[in-house]
Motif scaffolding. Structure first.
Motif, PDB file in Angstrom:
ATOM      1  N   HIS A 269       0.824  -1.216   0.000  1.00 37.70           N
ATOM      2  CA  HIS A 269       0.000   0.000   0.000  1.00 37.70           C
ATOM      3  C   HIS A 269       0.856   1.263   0.000  1.00 37.70           C
ATOM      4  O   HIS A 269       0.452   2.290  -0.551  1.00 37.70           O
ATOM      5  N   GLN A 270       2.057   1.183   0.591  1.00 33.67           N
ATOM      6  CA  GLN A 270       2.916   2.364   0.585  1.00 33.67           C
ATOM      7  C   GLN A 270       3.390   2.689  -0.823  1.00 33.67           C
ATOM      8  O   GLN A 270       3.414   3.855  -1.234  1.00 33.67           O
ATOM      9  N   ILE A 271       3.759   1.652  -1.574  1.00 37.09           N
ATOM     10  CA  ILE A 271       4.217   1.863  -2.949  1.00 37.09           C
ATOM     11  C   ILE A 271       3.072   2.377  -3.815  1.00 37.09           C
ATOM     12  O   ILE A 271       3.264   3.253  -4.665  1.00 37.09           O
ATOM     13  N   VAL A 272       1.868   1.845  -3.578  1.00 37.93           N
ATOM     14  CA  VAL A 272       0.693   2.314  -4.334  1.00 37.93           C
ATOM     15  C   VAL A 272       0.503   3.812  -4.121  1.00 37.93           C
ATOM     16  O   VAL A 272       0.249   4.572  -5.071  1.00 37.93           O
TER      17      VAL A 272
ATOM     18  N   LYS B  99      -1.187   5.467  -7.403  1.00 37.00           N
ATOM     19  CA  LYS B  99      -1.921   4.477  -8.185  1.00 37.00           C
ATOM     20  C   LYS B  99      -3.251   4.088  -7.543  1.00 37.00           C
ATOM     21  O   LYS B  99      -3.843   3.077  -7.908  1.00 37.00           O
ATOM     22  N   GLU B 100      -3.720   4.923  -6.585  1.00 30.08           N
ATOM     23  CA  GLU B 100      -4.958   4.580  -5.898  1.00 30.08           C
ATOM     24  C   GLU B 100      -6.126   4.440  -6.873  1.00 30.08           C
ATOM     25  O   GLU B 100      -6.929   3.505  -6.770  1.00 30.08           O
ATOM     26  N   GLU B 101      -6.218   5.365  -7.822  1.00 31.40           N
ATOM     27  CA  GLU B 101      -7.344   5.331  -8.763  1.00 31.40           C
ATOM     28  C   GLU B 101      -7.276   4.100  -9.649  1.00 31.40           C
ATOM     29  O   GLU B 101      -8.297   3.439  -9.890  1.00 31.40           O
TER      30      GLU B 101
ATOM     31  N   ASN C 262     -12.723  -2.528  -8.777  1.00 27.26           N
ATOM     32  CA  ASN C 262     -14.149  -2.406  -9.119  1.00 27.26           C
ATOM     33  C   ASN C 262     -14.517  -3.278 -10.303  1.00 27.26           C
ATOM     34  O   ASN C 262     -15.598  -3.878 -10.335  1.00 27.26           O
ATOM     35  N   LYS C 263     -13.603  -3.360 -11.263  1.00 25.29           N
ATOM     36  CA  LYS C 263     -13.863  -4.184 -12.439  1.00 25.29           C
ATOM     37  C   LYS C 263     -13.973  -5.659 -12.050  1.00 25.29           C
ATOM     38  O   LYS C 263     -14.916  -6.352 -12.456  1.00 25.29           O
ATOM     39  N   LEU C 264     -13.024  -6.122 -11.245  1.00 26.12           N
ATOM     40  CA  LEU C 264     -13.055  -7.513 -10.799  1.00 26.12           C
ATOM     41  C   LEU C 264     -14.234  -7.762  -9.860  1.00 26.12           C
ATOM     42  O   LEU C 264     -14.888  -8.809  -9.917  1.00 26.12           O
ATOM     43  N   ASN C 265     -14.515  -6.786  -9.002  1.00 26.01           N
ATOM     44  CA  ASN C 265     -15.613  -6.931  -8.052  1.00 26.01           C
ATOM     45  C   ASN C 265     -16.960  -6.981  -8.766  1.00 26.01           C
ATOM     46  O   ASN C 265     -17.877  -7.700  -8.346  1.00 26.01           O
ATOM     47  N   ASP C 266     -17.094  -6.204  -9.848  1.00 28.01           N
ATOM     48  CA  ASP C 266     -18.331  -6.245 -10.642  1.00 28.01           C
ATOM     49  C   ASP C 266     -18.534  -7.629 -11.259  1.00 28.01           C
ATOM     50  O   ASP C 266     -19.655  -8.162 -11.273  1.00 28.01           O
TER      51      ASP C 266
END
Length: 626
Positions: free
Chosen positions: A254-257, A262-264, A271-275
């Motif tokens: 999460h620190q590298i993100v 790269k949060e978005e 969201n794509k995988l969750n959908d």
């Protein structure tokens, strides 16, 4: 990772880099509805595996049948009570008698006893089967853990950590649970169907034929629903694995993100995988949820048919009134085992898929662990000779070409070169993580292939760039280099590694617990702890792979001093990018594209003004520019 004797810690963390793989790389266990490639072959293998528990399984079989039989007889006996009540009421109406409560009481007592025995048998078979399934799971986990220690490194280089861990967790859990449920349910369902059919025939074959009409309808409905829902169950489990992998990956990094903003992108991918997961889960749950109301509707049609036909037969005195009640109960219960068998079929597919993945892992090729008349690894001095070594991870692609060098006991050998030159590969060959394609590597005149692998590796100590510390006290982490070391030996090793003073400043000292990622100490302190571990192990040959590349200059000096203490009197191989740290090496091997392009001391190589000089001067210029 840092490990003085390169033994894997049971239960130790095995994690990949946070941004190193996409979610597709994470393995997941066999899902409900997932099919085995070889169902019959896997089930035969599983039966052989279970054969050692055959007496217990026979006991389960007998108790399950007994429980079901006693349960099946109940409705017919209850029908006798209903008949007695009906006859008593009719006699009372006609003035010829009344209800025989004594006879009804006896019938009900018999019924209670039957149900109690049935429940007791069910409890016993459930207890035994739970023990069998958990023993099998326990044994398989042990076998997989032992197997991991016998696997060649090339296997782990081609599989993700999640895929391997999935065999130990998801697949064995799936196997244990489905085995426990499916075997007993299969026995009880078949016994129930056969028993109910016999009891129905004993009441009326005409009503039985009428009731059996519902079977084709039930089977057709089950087949249609299962056929539609199964593909969504598989899709649901596949995307569940992707979602879990993405969450695990980005939580760990999460620190590298955040650093790379790269949060978005991560949220969008999630969201794509969750959908997809939502869509497949909704469809699968909806279709599987249709099963019960559909079966209930078909069952109700059977009740109507049986009630009309039973009333007609009772009027004709062909059957008793209580038999109608018993028969309706049997019809109601007859659809249940059909539904259960459909679920068992699905569970068996899941069982076979999980078992197949476990057996596939257990059948993987292993390293040769033993050698006939092996050389004595306890007498290793540290003289090492590489003779015309050629090696490639793939047969058609050689990356080490005709590598030859002689190393004397106690020498400090530095291996330098650009990324991909083959430096770390040489170390892997030396420790027999891989065997050479041609040529040989000798220690004290013995080909390393004449040593037992485990005994050979006990002679080595390693300190790597990526430190490996596990969740435990500092003392336990240092003692991992020598598990029977005394507290005094641990302290002496820490002093030699220049980490004793730091440890004493901590509130709990040597008893301070490192968290799972050892994030409650700095990178340099972690490196010093791994050096202390290696000092305690007292290896004959030492390998240092970029041990100072990720620390500041002051900490580097501490680590360098600790490594000097560690290397004293030992044959040492140092892989380094910072060429300033290997000036005092006895020999520097300069590698490029799998070949030794230069070798000699630091001064000799600078004087040649060749490849090494260019590497060194480029680093010197970079340092000046900074």
């Amino acid at each position: 990772m840092s490990n003085s004797d390169m033994k894997r810690m049971p239960g130790g963390p095995m994690k990949g880099g946070p941004m190193g793989r996409g979610p597709m790389g994470h393995g997941h266990g066999a899902a409900m509805g997932e099919k085995a490639n070889d169902f019959s072959g896997t089930m035969k293998q599983l039966m052989k595996y279970m054969s050692k528990y055959k007496i217990a399984i026979i006991a389960v079989l007998l108790f399950a049948i007994g429980s079901t039989v006693f349960s099946i007889v109940g409705p017919k006996i209850l029908g006798k009570a209903t008949t007695k009540i009906f006859e008593g009421l009719m006699a009372k109406v006609s003035g010829t008698g009344g209800i025989d409560f004594g006879a009804i009481e006896k019938i009900l007592l018999i019924l209670v006893c039957l149900y109690l025995v049935s429940a007791l048998f069910s409890f016993i078979q459930g207890y035994i089967m739970s023990g069998i399934s958990q023993k099998i799971s326990y044994e398989m986990r042990n076998q997989i853990l032992e197997k991991i220690n016998r696997m060649p490194m090339k296997y782990f280089d081609t599989k993700t950590h999640g895929e391997i861990l999935s065999r130990i967790t998801n697949d064995i859990d799936t196997l244990g649970m489905s085995l426990n449920q499916s075997l007993t349910q299969l026995i009880t369902s078949v016994t129930t169907m056969v028993g109910i059919l016999i009891m129905m025939l004993s009441i009326s074959w005409i009503m039985t034929l009428a009731a059996l009409v519902i079977i084709p309808l039930s089977m057709f409905a089950v087949r249609k629903v299962v056929g539609r829902s199964q593909k969504y169950f598989k899709k649901q489990q596949r995307f569940l694995g992707h979602v879990n992998g993405l969450v695990e990956e980005n939580y760990g990094g999460h620190q590298i993100v955040r650093v790379f903003n790269k949060e978005e992108e991560v949220t969008e991918e999630f969201n794509k995988l969750n959908d997809e997961l939502y869509d497949s889960a909704w469809r699968s749950q909806f279709l599987s949820g249709m099963m019960q109301p559909l079966m209930a509707f078909i069952g109700n049609l059977g009740y109507v048919m049986v009630s009309i036909l039973g009333g007609w037969l009772a009027i004709r005195k062909t059957i008793e009134v209580g038999d109608i009640q018993s028969f309706i109960q049997y019809v109601r219960n007859f659809t249940q085992p059909i539904n259960q068998l459909a679920q068992v079929a699905n569970q068996l597919q899941s069982t076979a898929a999980a078992a197949e993945r476990v057996f596939e892992f257990l059948d993987e090729e292993e390293e040769d662990q033993t050698v006939i008349n092996p050389a004595d690894a306890n007498d290793i001095k540290g003289n090492i000779e590489f003779e015309h070594v050629n090696f490639g991870y793939k047969e058609n692609k050689t990356i080490i070409h005709d590598f030859s060098v002689n190393v004397k006991k106690g020498q400090k050998i530095a291996i330098v070169g650009p990324t991909g030159a083959g430096k770390t590969t040489i170390v892997k060959l030396l420790m027999r993580f891989y065997d050479v394609n041609s040529g040989s590597i000798k220690i004290d005149g013995h080909d390393i292939r004449n040593f037992n692998r485990s005994e050979l590796r006990e002679a080595f100590g390693m300190v790597l760039q990526d430190t490996w510390l596990f969740n435990g006290t500092i003392k336990e982490n240092i003692r991992y280099g020598k598990l029977d070391a005394t507290d005094e030996e641990v302290v002496e090793a820490a002093k030699s590694a220049n980490v004793h003073h730091f440890i004493k400043t901590l509130n709990d000292g040597y008893d301070m617990v490192l968290d799972e990622e050892a994030s409650n100490v700095s990178q340099g302190q972690k490196q010093l702890l791994t050096i202390a571990r290696a000092i305690l192990a007292d290896p004959k040959i030492l390998i240092l792979d970029e041990a100072t590349s990720s620390v500041d200059t002051r900490t580097e000096l501490l680590i360098q001093k600790a490594m000097d203490n560690l290397m004293e009197g030992r044959t040492s191989f140092i892989i380094a990018h910072r060429l300033s740290t290997i000036k005092d090496a006895d020999m520097i091997l300069v590698m490029n594209e799998g070949d030794i392009v230069e070798q000699g001391s630091h001064e000799e190589l600078l004087a040649k003004d060749g490849f090494y000089a260019k590497l060194y001067n480029s680093q010197f210029e970079d340092d000046e520019a900074m």
